[in-house]
Design an enzyme around this catalytic site. Structure first.
Site, PDB file in Angstrom:
ATOM      1  N   GLY A 102      17.101 -25.132  13.588  1.00 32.78           N
ATOM      2  CA  GLY A 102      15.761 -25.569  13.269  1.00 32.78           C
ATOM      3  C   GLY A 102      15.205 -26.501  12.072  1.00 32.78           C
ATOM      4  N   CYS A 103      16.353 -26.897  11.513  1.00 33.65           N
ATOM      5  CA  CYS A 103      16.221 -27.730  10.298  1.00 33.65           C
ATOM      6  C   CYS A 103      15.702 -29.340  10.755  1.00 33.65           C
ATOM      7  CB  CYS A 103      17.366 -27.674   9.366  1.00 33.65           C
ATOM      8  SG  CYS A 103      17.064 -27.967   7.626  1.00 33.65           S
TER       9      CYS A 103
END
Length: 104
Positions: A102-103
């Site tokens: 999710g980064c």
């Protein structure tokens, strides 16, 4: 993948500069990785780096910001102060781990 030399060690990195193999990381690489992104490591940084390395070894993925905060008792605000801008990404980079899911 690209091979580069960091702190006298040849390591494989991806297109963003993250180590592709966490096993290539060592504690003498961390200060140089930190310097490359404008950080100087303190004992508080090392506490988080060591947590991330241990957590990765047991969980098989890089801890999210929320997990780091919860598990270490470090407020998210402090994580942003220690690793300004994008703390999850910077913590993973210095720790020789993949970016957390999710980064961006």
């Amino acid at each position: 993948m690209t091979t580069t030399t960091i702190a006298g060690h040849q390591v494989e990195v991806n297109d963003e500069g993250f180590l592709t193999s966490p096993q290539e990381w060592s504690e003498d690489l961390a200060p140089e990785l930190a310097r490359l992104i404008g950080l100087e490591l303190t004992e508080e940084h090392w506490k988080l780096i060591r947590f991330l390395r241990e957590d990765y070894a047991s969980q098989g993925e890089t801890a999210t910001l929320r997990r780091v905060s919860t598990q270490t008792g470090t407020p998210v605000k402090s994580l942003f102060a220690l690793f300004p801008g994008k703390p999850a990404k910077k913590m993973a980079y210095v720790s020789g781990l993949p970016k957390p899911k999710g980064c961006v």
